[in-house]
Design an enzyme around this catalytic site. Sequence first.
Site, PDB file in Angstrom:
ATOM      1  N   CYS A 113       0.813  -1.163  -0.059  1.00  0.00           N
ATOM      2  CA  CYS A 113      -0.075  -0.016   0.032  1.00  0.00           C
ATOM      3  C   CYS A 113       0.878   1.291  -0.016  1.00  0.00           C
ATOM      4  O   CYS A 113       0.591   2.382  -0.625  1.00  0.00           O
ATOM      5  CB  CYS A 113      -1.000   0.001   1.132  1.00  0.00           C
ATOM      6  SG  CYS A 113      -0.067  -0.144   2.757  1.00  0.00           S
ATOM      7  N   HIS A 125      -0.896   0.511   7.899  1.00  0.00           N
ATOM      8  CA  HIS A 125      -1.545   0.581   6.396  1.00  0.00           C
ATOM      9  C   HIS A 125      -1.535   2.026   6.141  1.00  0.00           C
ATOM     10  O   HIS A 125      -1.723   2.801   6.865  1.00  0.00           O
ATOM     11  CB  HIS A 125      -2.893  -0.071   6.694  1.00  0.00           C
ATOM     12  CG  HIS A 125      -3.686  -0.268   5.361  1.00  0.00           C
ATOM     13  ND1 HIS A 125      -3.093  -0.596   4.185  1.00  0.00           N
ATOM     14  CD2 HIS A 125      -5.029   0.018   5.013  1.00  0.00           C
ATOM     15  CE1 HIS A 125      -4.071  -0.735   3.008  1.00  0.00           C
ATOM     16  NE2 HIS A 125      -5.228  -0.142   3.495  1.00  0.00           N
ATOM     17  N   ASN A 138      -8.846   4.170   0.501  1.00  0.00           N
ATOM     18  CA  ASN A 138      -8.183   2.883   1.016  1.00  0.00           C
ATOM     19  C   ASN A 138      -7.686   2.068  -0.211  1.00  0.00           C
ATOM     20  O   ASN A 138      -8.595   1.758  -1.190  1.00  0.00           O
ATOM     21  CB  ASN A 138      -9.455   2.103   1.862  1.00  0.00           C
ATOM     22  CG  ASN A 138      -8.603   0.861   2.582  1.00  0.00           C
ATOM     23  OD1 ASN A 138      -7.449   0.440   2.079  1.00  0.00           O
ATOM     24  ND2 ASN A 138      -9.410   0.285   3.508  1.00  0.00           N
TER      25      ASN A 138
END
Length: 512
Positions: A68, A233, A258
């Site tokens: 990510c 994250h 996200n």
Amino acid sequence: MRAPARELFRDADFPASDSSLFSSFSTPLAQFREDITWRRPQEICATPRLFADNPLDGQVKQGLLGDCWLLCACAALQKSQQLLDQVFPPGQPSWRDHTYRGSFTCRIWQFGHWLEVTIDDRLPCLAGRLCFSRCQREDVFWLPLLEKVYAKVYGSYEHLWAGQVADALVDLTGGLAERWSLKDLVRTSGQQDRPGGSEHRTCRQLLSLKDRCLISCSVLSPRAGVRELGEFHAFIVSDLRELQGRAGQSLLLLRIQNPWGRRCWQGPWREGGEGWSQVDPADESELLSQLQEGEFWVEEEEFLREFDEVTVGFPITEAGYLQSLYSEKALCHTQELPGAWVKGQSAGGCRNNSGFPSNPKFWLRVSEPSEVFVAVLQRPRVRATGRAGRARALARGECAVRSPASFLSEDYQAVGLHIWKVPVDRGSRSSPGLLLQEPVLSCVPHRYAQEVSRLCHLSAGTYRIVPSTYLPDTEGAFTVTIATRIDRRSIHSQERLGQLLQEASFMAVMKT
């Protein structure tokens, strides 16, 4: 007579095999080892495209790989055609071109240079679909191809599992990034800035940066009952809006994307949440209609509570200069100075160690109040686990792309950056009492990283810049970058490193 089929490029340095996927089989990716196949884009969909006409179709989505941090940085390229063209040189043959040969070339910024990396377009798949990164429209392939380039530079896809958004931003823009601790921001709210520090940071400051910068936010530790945030994250801050509430209060809402690509937020500003009762129904309708897959709104207080860190990438001007996050001035003068921590000589460790004053020192003279960016970019420590010839090439300073056949594992140590102002009556270049003096600025990372940096506002005077490791006798090489704006014509001297390097606005010298 039928024309012979064109032979498509196969990258021998990064083959379609386990050696490109895995490094140690130490991540959850290993469970898919037997199921991953490699396919070219034209074997995945009927009409593959490199880029989408609609930017929303090219929006990043994360797959099975824990990268990510990289995908958030990739989103920065969608904000600037200039940056995208720098990383993806225009004019490359695509799948419908008669010159297509199955290869693509990208550029990655590595330690002060743009490095060209060529790959074939065979991509890892599960059940015929991309198993790692993909775009919102799965017939758009710029993202998975760039991810493969980055995996080749790092040695394998598995080496992309976990990292820092700031590092990826440097690699993809050739610029710099700042990391803000949101917990520090809450603790220092309402306090005066310390001398030499950067401007007071607030969430509202991001309003002026949203159109010029990539803004990312991260969660570094799990939250009880908030599993959708994940641990370690990274997210993209895709928009900020300041609204007037029904009671006349000012509300700052942040739109968060996200990379998982699913709308899973259950906070008060979710669709149907109680937060929207504070604003006009027309505002609620407008903001909710803007949400794409994987996006949600949070209010400033909720943002500060649930997230730990913000990363902001510096804008790059069309001329290629860094642009200040605060004044919007181009920092068009940059000085890069090499340095090293050497055991027994200049590896003094952190400020808690008595040997700290022996660390390398860089001297900076500021002739007038200035906005100065200071960064320490460390070169990775290299352990040869592959061919010895590759290790010798690195020792000679040769630039090459890492490949599984000659892989060198690399890691970074935790480093810090401190700046002291030298008193007028203590202008000599000795460092007595360095441990007892309080620095005007310290930049201390929370974990190991490639780079630490800070934009600071310095008054006229002489400053001592001291990069350090956290442990004494820990060796390593680094580069100190100092960037500022000079409105007057520069005066360049011919003196060498070890003597004063004179410029109109500052002088810098390294002493070990």
